[in-house]
Design an enzyme around this catalytic site. Structure first.
Site, PDB file in Angstrom:
ATOM      1  N   GLU A  66       0.822  -1.216   0.000  1.00  0.00           N
ATOM      2  CA  GLU A  66       0.000   0.000   0.000  1.00  0.00           C
ATOM      3  C   GLU A  66       0.855   1.265   0.000  1.00  0.00           C
ATOM      4  O   GLU A  66       0.355   2.359   0.204  1.00  0.00           O
ATOM      5  CB  GLU A  66      -0.991  -0.002   1.164  1.00  0.00           C
ATOM      6  CG  GLU A  66      -0.423  -0.379   2.507  1.00  0.00           C
ATOM      7  CD  GLU A  66      -1.481  -0.506   3.612  1.00  0.00           C
ATOM      8  OE1 GLU A  66      -2.636  -0.147   3.404  1.00  0.00           O
ATOM      9  OE2 GLU A  66      -1.106  -0.975   4.705  1.00  0.00           O
ATOM     10  N   ASP A  95      -4.804   3.041   0.602  1.00  0.00           N
ATOM     11  CA  ASP A  95      -3.607   3.819   0.900  1.00  0.00           C
ATOM     12  C   ASP A  95      -2.703   3.951  -0.320  1.00  0.00           C
ATOM     13  O   ASP A  95      -2.066   4.981  -0.510  1.00  0.00           O
ATOM     14  CB  ASP A  95      -2.831   3.174   2.059  1.00  0.00           C
ATOM     15  CG  ASP A  95      -3.405   3.588   3.402  1.00  0.00           C
ATOM     16  OD1 ASP A  95      -3.684   4.787   3.576  1.00  0.00           O
ATOM     17  OD2 ASP A  95      -3.599   2.709   4.264  1.00  0.00           O
ATOM     18  N   CYS A 114      -7.380  -5.898  -1.407  1.00  0.00           N
ATOM     19  CA  CYS A 114      -8.315  -5.759  -0.287  1.00  0.00           C
ATOM     20  C   CYS A 114      -8.761  -4.323  -0.062  1.00  0.00           C
ATOM     21  O   CYS A 114      -9.540  -4.047   0.848  1.00  0.00           O
ATOM     22  CB  CYS A 114      -7.715  -6.336   0.999  1.00  0.00           C
ATOM     23  SG  CYS A 114      -6.294  -5.417   1.597  1.00  0.00           S
TER      24      CYS A 114
HETATM   25  C1  PEP Z   1      -6.022  -0.130   2.236  1.00  0.00           C
HETATM   26  O1  PEP Z   1      -5.258   0.785   2.542  1.00  0.00           O
HETATM   27  O2  PEP Z   1      -6.438  -0.335   1.083  1.00  0.00           O
HETATM   28  C2  PEP Z   1      -6.519  -1.061   3.261  1.00  0.00           C
HETATM   29  C3  PEP Z   1      -7.246  -2.100   2.959  1.00  0.00           C
HETATM   30  O3  PEP Z   1      -6.248  -0.749   4.568  1.00  0.00           O
HETATM   31  P1  PEP Z   1      -7.071   0.344   5.405  1.00  0.00           P
HETATM   32  O4  PEP Z   1      -8.270   0.759   4.600  1.00  0.00           O
HETATM   33  O5  PEP Z   1      -7.426  -0.316   6.688  1.00  0.00           O
HETATM   34  O6  PEP Z   1      -6.057   1.432   5.545  1.00  0.00           O
HETATM   35 MG    MG Z   2      -4.288   0.794   4.460  1.00  0.00          MG
END
Ligand code: PEP
Ligand code: MG
Length: 582
Positions: free
Chosen positions: A435, A459, A506
């Site tokens: 990320e 991110d 994700c």
């Molecule tokens: C992301 O950054 O895509 C991620 C799945 O983590 P979070 O949304 O918890 O930062």
């Molecule tokens: Mg993230």
């Protein structure tokens, strides 16, 4: 007809009469009391505070029974505030020493606390300041004998329009009558937004001041998919809504039938769709919708919703609940991703001076600097690993050294457990989130060392496009379809392919049906998504073949503007699954 746009935090489109909740600007009746009334006024303050504490405890129990202890922890924080000796002392002093009325004293002291918190300029703290306003509202309500009776006395379906809804009010909403809600304030990370998602009530927050002229009873269409509130819709809009509702119902019925069918492309390629969860309670929704497991368990929420550091037992208990519900299905437990917009109340001081928390001490960096905290979580993960199919994943890894250090600490914990004779899964797969652009650029080096990758597009987009993911003023620049993002995903796929490592996406990008053919065409076979999106995504997978997906991704990768990529993908989706395009 008025159309207002805000932040969509819980999906679904509903229509109903507006119930407008007051702006809660209680009129403070008296600023001063006579000297001989001081004792009686002090008593009035204490009685109101005791009633409020009792109400909070009752809410805590109700929510704990309905949604689980993690959600109820929000109320422990409220209770702690209501019992804060400093707050009580300051209010008492204003009443006793300056003869202020309890209403005035409460309002002055609590607003001062809230403003101090907001002045720190941190989004998380600003949202926590709302909890203080909530407490002020509760105390004033008791002192003035007013309450939001309307909410507990509902007898017919309504759409709630409010300046703000407190987490307490949201958690106790009667879902039989509340079709949806919209608030003028609030952000993505507010507890109110989290609870709306968990209750699956369509909701929009952050609309800005706009309900002043609405008196209640007007017809409202609330579109939680696109973040729109339409007040007094005209005939054409109403007709469009009715038609889309009928179509949505048909789609929902059909999608329900997909729950037990595999996510398999037209040419028989099996795609795994996992759920993203924040709390153990959500795992059931994932399983019911036919998830292939949990692809992202955001464990920091255990921290965020409590008012103390979770113990090893707290972590262990939460993980075991998820694993028990999942049976043999894989569960990816991501280690704490604390920092940036996710700062637990108990760590606020530590983050107060950070000028740029998105680039500061967060995620794996924080865990590596706080080994006891990290080891407590790792012990719990390892102990839980014997109860299911656990994988561990480190967030926001930006250098090989970070990954190696994190893995080394995991190995240390394994040795400790071995010495203590505690069983655990020695070969549990160790993966990392991709990320940060540096992780993509070094993807080949990482691929040699990790067991799997999970691309966190939320991110990755923010750090690649230099665009704050939670700032509405740059929301138009924050694009999943940006050619740079497609290229970064291609780079990760190439590196992972060379070393035969699994890749999952994700971030929210994989919960958006438009991007599914593109991701399949880029070689993705594992997607981890918001639980309610699972049936729709399965529908897309089942309507496309890999060769078609590859053609779509080839064309998308030739385009040089995010706008054109997204437009092209929308067109392809409406051809493949016309029902999913509204
Ligand atoms: C992301 O950054 O895509 C991620 C799945 O983590 P979070 O949304 O918890 O930062
Ligand atoms: Mg993230």
């Amino acid at each position: 007809m008025q159309v207002r746009s805000g932040i969509a935090v819980s999906p679904g489109v509903v229509k109903g009469p507006a119930l407008v909740l007051g702006s809660e600007s209680f009129r403070i009746p008296r600023k001063f009391v006579t000297q001989d009334a001081v004792d009686a006024e002090l008593h009035r303050f204490h009685s109101a505070r005791e009633v409020v504490c009792r109400d909070i405890k009752a809410n805590e129990q109700l929510v704990s029974a309905q949604l689980g202890a993690e959600y109820a922890a929000i109320f422990s924080a409220h209770l702690q505030m209501a019992q804060d000796p400093r707050l009580i002392r300051e209010v008492e002093s204003l009443i006793r020493d300056q003869s202020h009325s309890p209403e005035y004293a409460v309002s002055r002291v609590l607003r001062k606390f809230a403003e101090q918190m907001q002045a720190l300029g941190d989004q998380y703290l600003s949202e926590r300041a709302l909890d203080i306003y909530d407490l002020e509202k509760r105390l004033l309500g008791k002192l003035l004998g007013e309450s939001r009776e309307e909410l507990s006395n509902l007898t017919e379906p309504v759409i709630i329009l409010a300046h703000d809804l407190t987490p307490g009010e949201t958690a106790t909403l009667n879902t039989k009558y509340v079709l949806g809600f919209a608030t003028e304030v609030g952000g993505h990370t507010s507890h109110t937004a989290i609870l709306a998602g968990a209750l699956e009530i369509p909701a929009i927050v952050g609309l800005g001041r706009c309900f002043g002229g609405v008196s209640g009873g007007e017809t409202v269409i609330l579109d939680g998919d696109h973040g729109q509130v339409i007040i007094d819709p005209d005939a054409a809009t109403l007709a469009r809504f009715e038609a889309s509702q009928a179509r949505n119902l048909r789609v929902i019925e059909r999608l329900e039938q997909l729950e037990s069918l595999p996510a398999e492309t037209q040419d028989g390629q099996r795609v795994r769709i996992y759920g993203n969860i924040e709390f153990p309670e959500e795992v059931q929704q994932c399983i019911r919708r036919g998830a292939d497991g949990i692809g992202l368990y955001r464990t920091e929420f255990l921290f965020l919703s409590g008012n103390r550091e979770p113990s090893e037992a707290d972590h262990y208990e939460a993980y075991c609940r998820v694993l028990e519900a999942c049976g043999d299905l894989p569960v990816v437990i991501r280690t704490l991703d604390i920092g940036a917009d996710k700062v637990p109340g108990i760590m606020q001081k530590q983050f107060a001076d950070s000028q740029n928390p998105m680039l500061g001490l967060r995620s794996i960096r924080l865990s590596l600097q706080n080994t006891p905290l990290f080891k407590t979580q790792l012990r719990a993960i390892l102990r839980a690993s014997v109860h299911g199919n656990v994988k561990v994943m480190f967030p926001l890894v930006s250098s090989l050294l970070e990954f190696r250090q994190a893995r080394m600490i995991l190995m240390d914990v394994m040795e400790d457990l071995e010495d203590e004779g505690i069983p655990f899964q020695r070969n549990l797969p160790i993966g990392m989130m991709v990320e940060v652009p540096s992780a993509v650029l070094l993807a080949e080096e990482f691929a040699r060392e990790v067991d799997f990758f999970s691309i966190g597009t939320n991110d990755l987009i923010q750090y690649t496009l230099a665009c704050d993911r939670s700032d509405p003023s740059v929301a138009n620049l924050y694009r999943s379809g940006d050619p740079s993002i497609l290229r970064l995903i291609q780079m990760v796929m190439k590196a992972a392919d060379k070393y035969k490592k699994q890749v999952t996406v994700c971030g929210q990008m994989s919960s958006d049906p438009r991007f599914i053919p593109l991701l399949l065409g880029l070689g993705l076979r594992h997607l981890s998504v918001t639980p309610h999106a699972i049936p729709r995504l399965k529908e897309v997978v089942r309507n496309v073949s890999i060769s078609e997906a590859e053609r779509i991704s080839r064309h998308a990768c030739e385009l040089d503007l995010a706008r054109d990529v997204e437009h092209f993908l929308l067109g392809e989706l409406s051809r493949l699954c016309p029902d999913l395009v509204v």
